[in-house]
Design a protein around this motif. Structure first.
Motif, PDB file in Angstrom:
ATOM      1  N   GLU A  91       0.825  -1.205   0.000  1.00 40.30           N
ATOM      2  CA  GLU A  91       0.000   0.000   0.000  1.00 40.30           C
ATOM      3  C   GLU A  91       0.862   1.260   0.000  1.00 40.30           C
ATOM      4  N   LEU A 104       2.168   1.724  -3.538  1.00 37.01           N
ATOM      5  CA  LEU A 104       1.135   2.234  -4.436  1.00 37.01           C
ATOM      6  C   LEU A 104       0.807   3.700  -4.151  1.00 37.01           C
ATOM      7  N   ARG A 129      -1.819  -2.198  -9.035  1.00 36.83           N
ATOM      8  CA  ARG A 129      -2.464  -2.731  -7.836  1.00 36.83           C
ATOM      9  C   ARG A 129      -2.888  -4.184  -8.070  1.00 36.83           C
TER      10      ARG A 129
END
Length: 304
Positions: free
Chosen positions: A11, A14, A30
């Motif tokens: 996360e 990203l 993702r």
């Protein structure tokens, strides 16, 4: 598992990517990294610090065995490499293991450029002069005039445009400036003269929709397809095909591969060569015409 260390690292990776990548790229990465997480966690790997060359190779091998196409495998590898680079910068890994894994060979798959006369007829077809029609005409002309990617055109603000050029943010957040041709400039001026009829107060996007907000990628694609159909184009039209037509037509006229590379925003010349489908016969003809020792002198070619 959703709050495992591995997922936290993914996360965070990203989140940094979101600052420069288009929404489409972010969603694709993702998807790719979620597939990597599923693969690693099935092997009791819950920390990106455990990632090594063997795991990367086994992951891509498993994806290939599932029937993933070479282009999808290449994107999987690129996403893993981006994650590896993130982990190196974060001090979690000492090196990026994905860099030691080769990218799958991709087949050449290029959109067919539109014929110059066919494209001229499309662009010169009269429209009803409404704000939406003027906006669509400006987008068509700008795609072809400047060779923009879909994300580049969608991300344009009013401040990015001046009288002769447009400033765009390309892949990886790399900025560049590209010329705007006279036809595109006329179409843009006509759109700007009525843009206020659609744009919401304070909205800085160059192209807006009926609700006054920035026009999204899907909406732009849909409008291009619809306009081409209404104007009688017998083939499917999408933004990337206009970009490919821009590159091909410019290269045919100028034969300047480096200039086309710069205008397209390609980091590597090899990408431009593939993208423009520069064929061997054209290269050979240019070589024969230009190289001082490519052809024999007239007196050497005569019978003795």
């Amino acid at each position: 598992m959703a709050d495992s260390l591995l997922h936290q690292q993914l996360e965070a990776c990203l989140a940094t990517l979101a600052a420069t990548a288009s929404p489409a790229t972010l969603n694709a990465y993702r998807h790719d990294l979620e597939a990597l997480a599923t693969f690693l966690e099935a092997r009791d790997v819950h920390d990106g610090g455990q990632l090594d060359v063997g795991l990367v190779r086994r992951f891509l091998g498993a994806e290939r065995s599932r029937g993933l196409a070479p282009r999808s495998l290449a994107r999987r590898r690129a996403a893993v490499s981006h994650f590896g680079t993130f982990l190196v910068k974060a001090g979690v890994l000492g090196h990026n293991p994905a860099e030691l894994v080769s990218t799958p060979r991709l087949p050449a798959h290029l959109p067919k450029p539109l014929d110059v006369d066919q494209l001229a007829r499309l662009l010169d077809t009269p429209h009803d002069g409404s704000p939406l029609a003027l906006r669509d005409q400006a987008m068509l002309e700008l795609f072809y005039s400047s060779g923009l990617r879909l994300a580049e055109l969608a991300g344009l603000d009013l401040s990015d445009l001046d009288s002769r050029r447009v400033r765009v943010l390309g892949k990886g957040g790399k900025p560049r400036q590209v010329p705007v041709g006279r036809s595109a400039r006329r179409a843009l001026d006509a759109w700007l003269a009525c843009r206020s009829a659609l744009a919401a107060p304070g909205q800085m996007a160059l192209f807006v929709g009926n609700r006054g907000q920035r026009l999204g990628h899907r909406a732009i694609q849909k409008r291009m397809t619809e306009v081409a159909r209404r104007r009688g184009l017998p083939e499917h039209l999408h933004p990337h095909r206009l970009r490919h037509s821009f590159a091909s037509h410019l290269l045919e006229s100028s034969q300047d591969l480096r200039a086309v590379q710069e205008l397209l925003g390609h980091a590597n010349l090899s990408t431009t060569q593939v993208y423009t489908k520069l064929d061997w016969q054209h290269l050979a003809a240019s070589y024969d015409a230009a190289h001082p020792r490519a052809r024999r002198r007239n007196d050497e070619s005569r019978d003795t």
